[in-house]
Design a protein around this motif. Structure first.
Motif, PDB file in Angstrom:
ATOM      1  N   LYS A  26      39.845  32.760  41.967  1.00  0.00           N
ATOM      2  CA  LYS A  26      40.427  33.649  42.440  1.00  0.00           C
ATOM      3  C   LYS A  26      39.908  34.325  43.895  1.00  0.00           C
TER       4      LYS A  26
ATOM      5  N   SER B 123      30.636  39.444  42.516  1.00  0.00           N
ATOM      6  CA  SER B 123      31.143  39.166  41.246  1.00  0.00           C
ATOM      7  C   SER B 123      30.205  38.164  40.765  1.00  0.00           C
TER       8      SER B 123
ATOM      9  N   SER C 132      39.990  45.582  34.412  1.00  0.00           N
ATOM     10  CA  SER C 132      40.750  44.424  35.300  1.00  0.00           C
ATOM     11  C   SER C 132      41.621  44.860  36.125  1.00  0.00           C
ATOM     12  N   ALA C 133      42.431  45.785  36.070  1.00  0.00           N
ATOM     13  CA  ALA C 133      43.488  46.233  36.975  1.00  0.00           C
ATOM     14  C   ALA C 133      42.536  47.049  38.252  1.00  0.00           C
TER      15      ALA C 133
ATOM     16  N   GLU D 221      41.236  43.985  40.043  1.00  0.00           N
ATOM     17  CA  GLU D 221      42.199  43.137  41.131  1.00  0.00           C
ATOM     18  C   GLU D 221      42.675  44.170  42.205  1.00  0.00           C
TER      19      GLU D 221
ATOM     20  N   LEU E  75      39.890  43.587  44.982  1.00  0.00           N
ATOM     21  CA  LEU E  75      39.631  42.470  45.822  1.00  0.00           C
ATOM     22  C   LEU E  75      41.126  42.629  46.635  1.00  0.00           C
ATOM     23  N   ARG E  76      42.215  43.198  46.161  1.00  0.00           N
ATOM     24  CA  ARG E  76      43.319  43.040  47.120  1.00  0.00           C
ATOM     25  C   ARG E  76      43.323  43.992  48.109  1.00  0.00           C
TER      26      ARG E  76
ATOM     27  N   ALA F 286      35.015  41.244  45.883  1.00  0.00           N
ATOM     28  CA  ALA F 286      35.182  40.669  44.490  1.00  0.00           C
ATOM     29  C   ALA F 286      34.166  41.249  43.629  1.00  0.00           C
TER      30      ALA F 286
END
Length: 394
Positions: free
Chosen positions: A24, A39, A339-340, A343, A346-347, A352
């Motif tokens: 990712k 991470s 998890s959301a 994500e 990161l976006r 991360a």
């Protein structure tokens, strides 16, 4: 030729969450993102000069070109025993109660092989280090998850576990300071675990990979083996990776119950390899040092923890005030799925982190931040989170 048939173990291997995260991050970087990767649990520190100097000299020792002794060098085992005595006040016999292994995972894998048959029950706290789950799956063992309770400092309530669960348990895996939460276990918790192991006849395996890395120099995690009668029922897996910044050098040892250590040796003689000789020599220097190098690392991680934890609290996040380890454990905002949230981080912030679901069911609404980047990058990571707070729903 027909389809190749693979073993049950090969077919049972779960995905590696850390490798998946690498993919990712690489994808984000390929897309033009400047990712700060928090991470990983891969130390950015470097072994101190006195450790490196011994390793360099040991390369020129012709004896280190030969196979090393099956149990590890005698001096390495004695150094490990001296470390237990000097640092933890524990007496272990280097000949019968210590065995050298290539890092903690090597020791844990060997112990899984000798202690668990298919269908046996193994318990560990949830959240947990993912390798415990993967090793249990590959052994065909029954997993029993003991939910960690935030009100107990992210420890499981051992007294809430029914007696019938303890009766069928073969192995209890503990890990303090804990990955991912950073929790430490008080002596009373270890005493209760040892008492239960004696009462119900199971074995305790303590993963002590983050030894010495507590936030408070006066409140370091004790060794499980310091508890009276622990040697009757337990082994401890020690690593040089984190406390001496020797992660890529692959060195550690297993200490504890002589019968378990003996069986681990016999297994490892056939299925494993020994730590490279020059690395053992460097390990001897590290273990026999005054441990001030460990204290300096712990202080570095404490400063880094404050940067991330304070920054997250400024954003209104619920952050666990962890006592040890090299991670920050925080709840995602507004009961968002971890998890959301990871994500989105990161976006939107190009940072991360790992979702807590990587570490079990209890962590589904949590995330883990690694402290293994320098302070400048951690400050920048916090700045990015604050800049992106609206997009992150904070």
């Amino acid at each position: 030729m027909g389809a190749i048939r693979f073993s049950r173990v090969a077919q049972a291997i779960p995905p590696n969450i850390f490798a998946d995260m690498d993919v990712k991050v690489a994808r984000a970087i390929a897309g033009g993102a400047h990712v700060i990767d928090l991470s990983k649990g891969n130390p950015d520190a470097y072994p101190e000069a006195f450790i490196r100097d011994v390793a360099k000299q040991a390369v020129d020792d012709p004896h280190n070109a030969c196979y090393t002794p099956f149990d590890g060098k005698g001096e390495y085992l004695r150094a490990a025993a001296d470390w237990y005595r000097d640092v933890h006040g524990v007496s272990v016999d280097p000949a019968t109660e210590i065995f050298a292994v290539e890092g903690a995972v090597d020791g844990l894998a060997g112990l899984t092989a000798i202690l668990l048959d298919r269908g046996d029950a193994v318990a560990f706290a949830d959240p947990y280090y993912p390798s415990y789950h993967c090793m249990a799956v590959m052994a065909g063992a029954e997993e029993i998850l003991l939910p960690a309770v935030p009100s107990l400092g992210w420890l499981p309530d051992l007294d809430a576990v029914p007696a019938d669960v303890w009766r069928r348990l073969r192995v209890l895996v503990l890990n303090y300071p804990n990955n991912p939460t950073g929790a430490q276990a008080p002596v009373s918790f270890f005493e209760r675990a040892v008492a239960l192991a004696h009462e119900y006849g199971f074995v305790i395996v303590h993963d002590f990979a983050y030894t010495g890395l507590g936030v408070d120099p006066g409140n370091q995690q004790i060794s499980l083996l310091a508890v009276p009668d622990a040697l009757d029922v337990a082994v401890e897996v020690d690593s040089l990776s984190k406390q001496y910044a020797m992660a890529g050098w692959r060195a550690g040892f297993v200490a504890g119950n002589a019968e378990i250590v003996s069986h681990l040796k016999r297994y490892h003689y056939q299925m494993g390899s020994m730590i490279t000789g020059m690395i053992q020599d460097a390990g001897i220097a590290a273990l026999r040092s005054d441990q001030s190098c460990v204290g300096r690392l712990a202080a570095r991680y404490a400063r880094r923890r404050a940067i991330i934890a304070d920054g997250l609290r400024d954003l209104g996040l619920d952050v666990f005030d962890s006592a040890g380890g090299i991670f920050v454990w925080a709840r995602a905002p507004h009961d968002m799925d971890g998890s959301a949230f990871a994500e989105a981080v990161l976006r939107e912030a190009e940072v991360a982190i790992l979702p807590g679901s990587c570490f079990g069911r209890v962590g589904e609404r949590y995330v883990r931040f690694s402290l293994l980047k320098d302070e400048t990058q951690l400050v920048e990571a916090v700045r990015r989170l604050k800049s992106a707070r609206t997009a992150l729903g904070i």
